[in-house]
Design an enzyme around this catalytic site. Structure first.
Site, PDB file in Angstrom:
ATOM      1  N   ASP A 205       0.857  -1.186   0.000  1.00  0.00           N
ATOM      2  CA  ASP A 205       0.000   0.000   0.000  1.00  0.00           C
ATOM      3  C   ASP A 205       0.885   1.224   0.000  1.00  0.00           C
ATOM      4  OD1 ASP A 205      -2.405  -1.233   0.259  1.00  0.00           O
ATOM      5  OD2 ASP A 205      -2.370  -1.247   2.443  1.00  0.00           O
ATOM      6  N   ASP A 505      -9.639  -6.254   2.117  1.00  0.00           N
ATOM      7  CA  ASP A 505      -8.324  -6.757   1.713  1.00  0.00           C
ATOM      8  C   ASP A 505      -8.106  -8.191   2.181  1.00  0.00           C
ATOM      9  OD1 ASP A 505      -7.612  -4.418   0.519  1.00  0.00           O
ATOM     10  OD2 ASP A 505      -6.561  -3.610   2.260  1.00  0.00           O
TER      11      ASP A 505
HETATM   12  P1  ATP Z   1      -3.572   2.786   0.064  1.00  0.00           P
HETATM   13  O1  ATP Z   1      -4.303   1.688  -0.603  1.00  0.00           O
HETATM   14  O2  ATP Z   1      -2.259   3.087  -0.537  1.00  0.00           O
HETATM   15  O3  ATP Z   1      -3.525   2.703   1.547  1.00  0.00           O
HETATM   16  P2  ATP Z   1      -5.473   4.893   0.249  1.00  0.00           P
HETATM   17  O4  ATP Z   1      -5.499   4.816   1.703  1.00  0.00           O
HETATM   18  O5  ATP Z   1      -5.290   6.207  -0.397  1.00  0.00           O
HETATM   19  O6  ATP Z   1      -4.361   4.038  -0.398  1.00  0.00           O
HETATM   20  P3  ATP Z   1      -8.248   4.425   0.129  1.00  0.00           P
HETATM   21  O7  ATP Z   1      -8.359   4.500   1.586  1.00  0.00           O
HETATM   22  O8  ATP Z   1      -8.996   3.420  -0.647  1.00  0.00           O
HETATM   23  O9  ATP Z   1      -6.768   4.219  -0.326  1.00  0.00           O
HETATM   24  O10 ATP Z   1      -8.623   5.878  -0.393  1.00  0.00           O
HETATM   25  C1  ATP Z   1      -8.816   6.117  -1.757  1.00  0.00           C
HETATM   26  C2  ATP Z   1      -9.186   7.571  -1.997  1.00  0.00           C
HETATM   27  O11 ATP Z   1     -10.391   7.899  -1.339  1.00  0.00           O
HETATM   28  C3  ATP Z   1      -8.156   8.544  -1.469  1.00  0.00           C
HETATM   29  O12 ATP Z   1      -7.191   8.817  -2.435  1.00  0.00           O
HETATM   30  C4  ATP Z   1      -8.985   9.778  -1.171  1.00  0.00           C
HETATM   31  O13 ATP Z   1      -9.091  10.581  -2.321  1.00  0.00           O
HETATM   32  C5  ATP Z   1     -10.339   9.231  -0.831  1.00  0.00           C
HETATM   33  N1  ATP Z   1     -10.585   9.194   0.602  1.00  0.00           N
HETATM   34  C6  ATP Z   1      -9.782   8.657   1.546  1.00  0.00           C
HETATM   35  N2  ATP Z   1     -10.317   8.772   2.758  1.00  0.00           N
HETATM   36  C7  ATP Z   1     -11.497   9.393   2.618  1.00  0.00           C
HETATM   37  C8  ATP Z   1     -12.552   9.796   3.502  1.00  0.00           C
HETATM   38  N3  ATP Z   1     -12.491   9.562   4.795  1.00  0.00           N
HETATM   39  N4  ATP Z   1     -13.617  10.418   2.981  1.00  0.00           N
HETATM   40  C9  ATP Z   1     -13.701  10.644   1.675  1.00  0.00           C
HETATM   41  N5  ATP Z   1     -12.763  10.286   0.782  1.00  0.00           N
HETATM   42  C10 ATP Z   1     -11.662   9.676   1.228  1.00  0.00           C
END
Ligand code: ATP
Length: 761
Positions: A205, A505
């Protein structure tokens, strides 16, 4: 009256608990509020489909599986959000009652240990057969009395069976696991350690693993202006410049404040987030922009899930005015917008190209880009869902959030690549952001290929196999993509380690050869599915775990390679004596003694052995490679022969030169023990030569073991009780010197063999 993160063990009945998807339920709870809640209760009910949960009170007597207003400790919230009151904890909870009934379950041995156990069992049968045969031959020959023959057969059996081996291997493994735990790597399944040594690809990640997950909202871009925020950490104080009037900025600040489940708390000098760092950063920004919650309440909400990447709340203010506020991944929100808000508060048609350009330019800086939008409610809050949210939103602003890379992760990536391990980034974030961060981390260059989740969906299995091999960065993926990627990589013979945190996951973590869950950010469901949990979420810990895993595997092999010749040598001595009709150089009790002291001193030191040289400077181990290859088998034979030969020579030389039988036995045992002690230095280096001063720099355990062995051997020869038990006598200094010389000659011989083996391809 405020939300806090607490350990489950401090909960008592009456406490109010808040959960979100992926959380493990910490106690039995009665549900007070629930949104889209579904729980996986297979642990308790055996039912594999998740159950809907709500505040509805079931009527009449119900079985556990039908109590829909309850959540049970140990089960998982699969989706949605729940607030509940604790009704039972510990032994009084449903799972606690079951635990009381179950005895402790024995830990599963690793494939290597199972292999060794099979080997030991096979060996035992073989040795018993051979001992019986010896007995038969001896009886026919009639050179020894039946009693002597019987003793000789027992000596042989005791000599050849490596009694201590399974215990030593378990201890080596257990010590390794403990060392890893000290480094913040918690091993849930022992197999993982062996597999770690052969990992060829690590899929990681981004957020929190490669980066720090310390978010700071730096830029806010409205239709008219680019704002920049100052300040540090999550403190909601600081300036946002320029300070011109802008209706879109103020509206965006309200979305950042209200479409948010996190809280900021001041502790001493710094501010901390309770909840998600991304949301904490938005709260801090809202604070800097002066947004205030003047009595809004939520009528409904769509919680954030990494599958849809947005969050929406339906709020009403004190005057009853209702609004839907949305925040989420910028491209996903943009796709749902038709309007944008201008600085004067006018709603204008959306300028797609303009916003896309803004998103790209923030992403190229490695920033995580979120969009903030709002709309007027049309339907009824009870039907609020992704489909009723519609595609007529008004875009207010996009926010660029910094999440700095972890410098130690950059070094760890380089180390992995030197160790022949490919590192791939699989993130939910935007492609531009992912590429920018990957470049900073040394994972990609300017023209590296980035595959998005949507790209993966359109690839045929053949193309997928190619693409997966070539690309290092996968962006905007959802958890199902992770599963497909692991499978595709495994089909090409790769051994895959995969990180994960979300509840979804779990399948990918199970599928991966080594599933790695995040200890801090990870959901309990992910930890449950993983083989390894990282206490600090840090990629650098993965690299350390791989190095540690390689070291432990080496130590297991070394321990085997060290112990087996002790048995081989003793077995050969007895076998040869019997076949040649000579007196036995070792008595059964002496054989037992040698096995015992070698096992509790020298062999045990392998549990504390530091990894040999640069374990991360060589390519991954081939998992199909046998534990002991031809070379090592040859070495085993050679070592057994030379140590056994030395000990026999000592015995017959002593008897021939007129020393008593007891003295001759004592000399034979001493040569055996000393040769084995010097062989320890040989066995500490699997391939490279032990002829260097370096080899003397071992762990303290090594020197303690050697000292102890010497003391035990002196006691064996000098203590009266030992003399009468084992029929030993003290040795003259000449005998000690010659034993040492013989042992040293054997050492040189073994090292010469190693050098010849190393010089051949
Ligand atoms: P990784 O898989 O590398 O940990 P990540 O944490 O960015 O990546 P997700 O948590 O799926 O992956 O988040 C994807 C996208 O969703 C982020 O890039 C962001 O734009 C959006 N996002 C993350 N957290 C929130 C939230 N709490 N509310 C709204 N949108 C969010």
């Amino acid at each position: 009256g405020a939300w806090q993160n607490l350990d489950a063990e401090v909960l008592v009945p009456g406490d109010i608990v808040r959960l979100r998807s992926g959380d493990r339920v910490p106690a039995d709870l009665r549900i007070l509020r629930a949104q889209d809640a579904r729980a996986d209760e297979s642990l308790l009910t055996g039912e594999s489909l998740p159950r809907d949960k709500s505040t509805d009170i079931p009527t009449g007597d119900t079985i556990l599986a039908e109590r829909r207003n309850m959540l049970f400790a140990g089960t998982f919230l699969q989706s949605g959000r729940v607030v509940g009151v604790v009704t039972a904890t510990g032994e009084r909870s449903e799972i606690g009652k079951i635990h009381l009934l179950i005895d402790e379950i024995a830990p599963t041995p690793t494939p290597l240990l199972r292999q060794m156990r099979r080997f030991s069992r096979g060996l035992a049968v073989f040795v018993l057969g051979l001992a019986l045969l010896l007995l038969g031959v001896g009886l026919l020959r009639q050179s020894l009395s039946t009693f002597e023959l019987f003793l000789a057969a027992i000596s042989f059996a005791v000599a050849v069976i490596p009694e201590g081996l399974p215990a030593i291997l378990s201890i080596v493994l257990a010590m390794g696991v403990q060392r890893m735990a000290k480094e913040g790597v918690i091993t849930r399944r022992l197999n993982a350690i062996e597999t770690l040594g052969s990992v060829t690809v690590i899929c990681t990640d981004k957020t929190g693993t490669l980066t720090r997950n310390e978010m700071f909202a730096r830029y806010l871009r409205t239709a008219s202006t680019l704002y920049e925020a100052s300040g540090t950490g999550y403190a909601p104080q600081g300036e946002v410049t320029p300070s011109s009037a802008d209706a879109a900025r103020d509206a965006a600040a309200m979305v950042a404040l209200l479409a948010n489940d996190a809280q900021l708390r001041e502790s001493g000098e710094t501010w901390q987030v309770v909840g998600e760092p991304t949301e904490g950063a938005l709260l801090a920004l809202a604070g800097k922009l002066g947004a205030k919650d003047l009595g809004y309440h939520r009528l409904a909400s769509i919680p954030f899930e990494s599958a849809h990447k947005l969050m929406a709340v339906w709020v009403a203010d004190r005057g009853g005015h209702q609004e839907i506020l949305v925040k989420g991944a910028a491209d996903r929100i943009l796709a749902r917008c038709r309007w944008q808000l201008a600085a004067d508060g006018e709603q204008r048609p959306l300028q797609q190209a303009f916003w896309q350009e803004q998103i790209r330019s923030l992403g190229n800086k490695g920033l995580r880009v979120l969009a903030l939008a709002r709309t007027q409610p049309a339907s009824d809050p009870a039907q609020f869902s992704l489909s009723t949210l519609g595609e007529e939103l008004t875009l207010l602003a996009v926010v660029g959030i910094i999440d700095p890379p972890r410098p130690e992760a950059i070094r760890a990536i380089a180390a992995c690549r030197r160790a022949g391990i490919e590192v791939k980034m699989i993130t939910g974030d935007h492609a531009d952001t992912a590429l920018a961060i990957a470049r900073e981390m040394g994972l990609a260059d300017d023209d590296s290929m980035v595959l998005t989740g949507a790209d993966l969906d359109h690839l045929t299995p053949d193309r997928l196999a190619d693409a997966v091999r070539q690309a290092r960065i996968f962006a905007r993926t959802s958890p199902e993509h992770k599963l497909r990627l692991v499978k595709a990589l495994q089909e090409q013979g790769e051994i895959v380690a995969m990180t994960g945190d979300g509840v979804n996951d779990a399948p990918a973590l199970r599928q991966a050869d080594v599933g790695i869950a995040m200890g801090v950010k990870g959901s309990e469901a992910a930890k449950e599915a993983a083989d390894i949990v990282l206490a600090d979420d840090n990629f650098a810990s993965i690299a350390r775990a791989v190095a540690e895993g390689r070291g432990i595997y080496d130590n297991l092999r070394k321990a085997i390679l060290f112990i087996l010749p002790t048995n081989g040598a003793q077995g050969l001595v007895i076998l040869a004596a019997l076949l040649l009709g000579l007196p036995l150089p070792l008595t059964p009790l002496q054989v037992l003694w040698v096995n015992l002291v070698i096992a509790i001193t020298l062999s045990l030191s392998f549990a504390f052995e530091p990894a040999e040289g640069a374990v991360m400077a060589r390519p991954p181990r081939n998992p199909r490679q046998a534990l002991l290859d031809g070379h090592l088998f040859l070495r085993l034979g050679l070592v057994s022969l030379s140590i056994g030969g030395g000990s026999m020579a000592g015995f017959y030389y002593a008897t021939a030169s007129g020393l008593g039988v007891n003295s001759a036995h004592s000399l034979a045992v001493t040569i055996l023990v000393l040769a084995q002690a010097l062989y320890l230095f040989s066995a500490r280096q699997l391939a490279s030569s032990s002829f260097s001063w370096q080899i003397l720099r071992g762990s303290p355990a090594l020197w303690i073991a050697l000292g102890l062995l010497l003391l035990l051997q002196l006691a064996f020869l000098h203590l009266p009780i030992m003399q009468s038990l084992f029929h030993t006598t003290p040795l003259s200094w000449q005998a000690w010197v010659s034993s040492l010389l013989v042992a040293f000659a054997i050492f040189v011989f073994i090292e010469a063999g190693k050098a010849i083996a190393a010089s051949r391809p």
